[in-house]
Scaffold this motif. Structure first.
Motif, PDB file in Angstrom:
ATOM      1  N   UNK A  94      35.232  21.740 -15.855  1.00  0.00           N
ATOM      2  CA  UNK A  94      36.154  21.209 -14.845  1.00  0.00           C
ATOM      3  C   UNK A  94      37.598  21.564 -15.154  1.00  0.00           C
ATOM      4  N   UNK A  95      37.922  21.760 -16.439  1.00  0.00           N
ATOM      5  CA  UNK A  95      39.304  22.041 -16.840  1.00  0.00           C
ATOM      6  C   UNK A  95      39.846  23.321 -16.209  1.00  0.00           C
ATOM      7  N   UNK A  96      38.977  24.261 -15.874  1.00  0.00           N
ATOM      8  CA  UNK A  96      39.414  25.513 -15.247  1.00  0.00           C
ATOM      9  C   UNK A  96      40.252  25.234 -14.005  1.00  0.00           C
ATOM     10  N   UNK A  97      39.952  24.127 -13.325  1.00  0.00           N
ATOM     11  CA  UNK A  97      40.637  23.796 -12.079  1.00  0.00           C
ATOM     12  C   UNK A  97      41.686  22.702 -12.239  1.00  0.00           C
ATOM     13  N   UNK A  98      41.970  22.273 -13.470  1.00  0.00           N
ATOM     14  CA  UNK A  98      43.052  21.307 -13.649  1.00  0.00           C
ATOM     15  C   UNK A  98      44.366  21.950 -13.207  1.00  0.00           C
ATOM     16  N   UNK A  99      45.187  21.163 -12.541  1.00  0.00           N
ATOM     17  CA  UNK A  99      46.512  21.595 -12.086  1.00  0.00           C
ATOM     18  C   UNK A  99      46.444  22.754 -11.093  1.00  0.00           C
ATOM     19  N   UNK A 100      45.356  22.833 -10.353  1.00  0.00           N
ATOM     20  CA  UNK A 100      45.280  23.879  -9.338  1.00  0.00           C
ATOM     21  C   UNK A 100      46.221  23.553  -8.192  1.00  0.00           C
ATOM     22  N   UNK A 101      46.862  24.558  -7.673  1.00  0.00           N
ATOM     23  CA  UNK A 101      47.768  24.405  -6.539  1.00  0.00           C
ATOM     24  C   UNK A 101      47.186  25.136  -5.347  1.00  0.00           C
ATOM     25  N   UNK A 102      46.933  24.440  -4.264  1.00  0.00           N
ATOM     26  CA  UNK A 102      46.498  25.067  -3.018  1.00  0.00           C
ATOM     27  C   UNK A 102      47.581  24.837  -1.979  1.00  0.00           C
ATOM     28  N   UNK A 103      47.617  25.717  -0.989  1.00  0.00           N
ATOM     29  CA  UNK A 103      48.783  25.792  -0.108  1.00  0.00           C
ATOM     30  C   UNK A 103      49.061  24.516   0.671  1.00  0.00           C
ATOM     31  N   UNK A 104      48.038  23.738   1.011  1.00  0.00           N
ATOM     32  CA  UNK A 104      48.265  22.551   1.828  1.00  0.00           C
ATOM     33  C   UNK A 104      48.342  21.264   1.009  1.00  0.00           C
ATOM     34  N   UNK A 105      48.358  21.387  -0.302  1.00  0.00           N
ATOM     35  CA  UNK A 105      48.460  20.217  -1.181  1.00  0.00           C
ATOM     36  C   UNK A 105      49.943  19.919  -1.431  1.00  0.00           C
ATOM     37  N   UNK A 106      50.456  18.786  -0.947  1.00  0.00           N
ATOM     38  CA  UNK A 106      51.884  18.488  -1.144  1.00  0.00           C
ATOM     39  C   UNK A 106      52.234  18.047  -2.558  1.00  0.00           C
ATOM     40  N   UNK A 107      51.229  17.760  -3.374  1.00  0.00           N
ATOM     41  CA  UNK A 107      51.478  17.252  -4.719  1.00  0.00           C
ATOM     42  C   UNK A 107      51.791  18.409  -5.668  1.00  0.00           C
ATOM     43  N   UNK A 108      52.927  18.382  -6.364  1.00  0.00           N
ATOM     44  CA  UNK A 108      53.224  19.477  -7.298  1.00  0.00           C
ATOM     45  C   UNK A 108      52.284  19.432  -8.497  1.00  0.00           C
ATOM     46  N   UNK A 109      51.923  20.591  -9.037  1.00  0.00           N
ATOM     47  CA  UNK A 109      51.052  20.604 -10.219  1.00  0.00           C
ATOM     48  C   UNK A 109      51.737  19.966 -11.414  1.00  0.00           C
ATOM     49  N   UNK A 110      50.925  19.391 -12.302  1.00  0.00           N
ATOM     50  CA  UNK A 110      51.470  18.719 -13.478  1.00  0.00           C
ATOM     51  C   UNK A 110      51.536  19.636 -14.688  1.00  0.00           C
ATOM     52  N   UNK A 111      51.022  20.847 -14.560  1.00  0.00           N
ATOM     53  CA  UNK A 111      51.026  21.802 -15.660  1.00  0.00           C
ATOM     54  C   UNK A 111      50.529  23.143 -15.161  1.00  0.00           C
ATOM     55  N   UNK A 112      50.207  24.029 -16.069  1.00  0.00           N
ATOM     56  CA  UNK A 112      49.726  25.349 -15.709  1.00  0.00           C
ATOM     57  C   UNK A 112      48.263  25.280 -15.294  1.00  0.00           C
ATOM     58  N   UNK A 113      47.850  26.215 -14.448  1.00  0.00           N
ATOM     59  CA  UNK A 113      46.460  26.276 -14.002  1.00  0.00           C
ATOM     60  C   UNK A 113      45.532  26.391 -15.206  1.00  0.00           C
ATOM     61  N   UNK A 114      44.559  25.473 -15.288  1.00  0.00           N
ATOM     62  CA  UNK A 114      43.607  25.487 -16.383  1.00  0.00           C
ATOM     63  C   UNK A 114      44.069  24.775 -17.639  1.00  0.00           C
ATOM     64  N   UNK A 115      45.299  24.279 -17.628  1.00  0.00           N
ATOM     65  CA  UNK A 115      45.804  23.519 -18.781  1.00  0.00           C
ATOM     66  C   UNK A 115      45.251  22.095 -18.714  1.00  0.00           C
ATOM     67  N   UNK A 116      44.665  21.656 -19.819  1.00  0.00           N
ATOM     68  CA  UNK A 116      44.031  20.331 -19.831  1.00  0.00           C
ATOM     69  C   UNK A 116      45.055  19.241 -19.538  1.00  0.00           C
ATOM     70  N   UNK A 117      44.646  18.265 -18.757  1.00  0.00           N
ATOM     71  CA  UNK A 117      45.470  17.090 -18.487  1.00  0.00           C
ATOM     72  C   UNK A 117      44.609  15.851 -18.725  1.00  0.00           C
ATOM     73  N   UNK A 118      45.262  14.745 -18.905  1.00  0.00           N
ATOM     74  CA  UNK A 118      44.525  13.502 -19.124  1.00  0.00           C
ATOM     75  C   UNK A 118      43.790  13.113 -17.843  1.00  0.00           C
ATOM     76  N   UNK A 119      42.509  12.841 -17.959  1.00  0.00           N
ATOM     77  CA  UNK A 119      41.726  12.427 -16.805  1.00  0.00           C
ATOM     78  C   UNK A 119      42.033  10.986 -16.431  1.00  0.00           C
ATOM     79  N   UNK A 120      41.973  10.716 -15.131  1.00  0.00           N
ATOM     80  CA  UNK A 120      42.199   9.371 -14.624  1.00  0.00           C
ATOM     81  C   UNK A 120      40.857   8.730 -14.273  1.00  0.00           C
ATOM     82  N   UNK A 121      40.886   7.474 -13.903  1.00  0.00           N
ATOM     83  CA  UNK A 121      39.665   6.808 -13.488  1.00  0.00           C
ATOM     84  C   UNK A 121      39.162   7.418 -12.182  1.00  0.00           C
TER      85      UNK A 121
END
Length: 349
Positions: A140-167
């Motif tokens: 699943x980490x491969x898609x962490x911080x993925x940015x798609x064109x219609x997503x208004x949320x800015x990425x929290x890091x680089x594509x594929x960079x591990x981030x802390x999982x939420x509930x």
């Protein structure tokens, strides 16, 4: 209604991908943005046609261009097809409650650990599952911080960079690995290949299906009930996925616009189709594997009750209840999609 300006505009703005994916692989597809060794195709792809499309108004086809009967890859439009299969499972009693935890119905397929055990079908359908693991070798980490064109949320890091999982249910992320895990779960629910279920229950009753294919990765095979079956992805990110014509895309869009009814037959539950259009609480631009326009953030000139299937490479299927219209366009440069939508909207008057 004259859609000629919109059609000419679409044909003048083809996506800048080569038509043959093998001619210039570095310029075709979206897998190049993934960290190695995941930046490669794992399933079949094929050459495409040019910009094509179909427009239907009040159930009738009123415009077409390009090669509307050519079956081409449609990338993440296939995600919506998974939502329709989930609705079909619901109608058949295989998925009675979308709020049920997946592990309760399907133990042993990747939802059993402490984190994943809380994931419901609804979480998977709205892309808030935060599922953790590997699906056919893709973490699943491969898609962490993925940015798609219609997503208004800015990425929290680089594509594929591990981030802390939420509930599960508390964080929205466009993640193709998790979508593939949903597809695997649906395969286990039905106990038969999803392409066959989709073609027999949806496409053929609509009068479509010519050239339709839904292919998986080369190594995405499982055994269920003593039968070997291929699990299919919800897109063509790493190859495979759905090949379908623009005319069939429009037929499916019409089925959604009509609340799951075709020819007097309820092919899909009306309540399920309605629920697909309800905004996610933490991502109001998204429903159940469809994009919404409730606030005009997707396309400012489209009616606010419009909803869309969207795929990489410039694939859009637009359901417009205000004008009783369905618009399918493919291989349109995504940067030019607002201009196309604006021209179609003006044609409605």
């Amino acid at each position: 209604m004259d859609f000629s300006e919109a059609i000419v505009y679409a044909q003048a703005h083809e996506v800048p991908w080569p038509r043959d994916p093998h001619a210039d692989p570095a310029r075709w597809g979206v897998h190049h943005a993934d960290p190695p060794p995941y930046d490669r195709l794992r399933g079949p792809v094929h050459a495409r046609g040019g910009v094509s499309g179909v427009i239907r108004v009040r159930g009738e086809e009123v415009a077409r261009w390009g090669e509307p009967d050519r079956a081409d890859l449609t990338f993440s439009v296939a995600k919506t097809y998974l939502a329709l299969l989930a609705g079909l499972a619901h109608a058949r009693g295989l998925l009675p409650d979308p709020q049920q935890r997946v592990a309760e119905r399907l133990p042993g397929i990747g939802f059993d650990d402490a984190h994943n055990r809380a994931i419901t079908w609804a979480h998977l359908l709205e892309q808030t599952s935060e599922w953790q693991g590997s699906c056919f070798g893709m973490p699943d980490q491969v898609e962490h911080n993925r940015r798609v064109s219609h997503d208004p949320k800015p990425p929290q890091g680089s594509k594929g960079e591990a981030r802390a999982l939420q509930e599960p249910g508390s964080y929205w992320e466009y993640n193709d690995v998790r979508i593939n895990q949903l597809s695997l779960a649906l395969l286990h629910l039905f106990g038969e290949p999803l392409p066959r279920v989709f073609e027999q229950a949806v496409l053929r009753p609509l009068g479509g299906g010519d050239g339709f294919r839904w292919e998986g990765y080369d190594d995405a095979w499982v055994e269920i009930g003593g039968r070997r079956m291929q699990s299919v992805p919800g897109g063509s990110h790493w190859g495979g996925g759905v090949s379908i014509s623009a005319r069939d895309q429009a037929r499916i869009g019409q089925l959604l616009l009509d609340g799951g009814v075709h020819g007097g037959q309820q092919l899909l539950p009306a309540a399920w189709i309605a629920r697909m259009q309800q905004p996610c609480a933490i991502a109001p631009f998204y429903g159940w594997l469809v994009w919404l326009n409730r606030e005009g953030t997707l396309f400012a000139d489209a009616p606010r009750d419009s909803w869309f299937m969207v795929g990489a490479g410039g694939h859009y299927v637009w359901m417009d209840p205000a004008h009783q219209a369905v618009v399918a366009v493919r291989w349109l440069d995504p940067a030019r999609s607002p201009g196309f939508v604006s021209r179609v909207a003006r044609s409605f008057g």
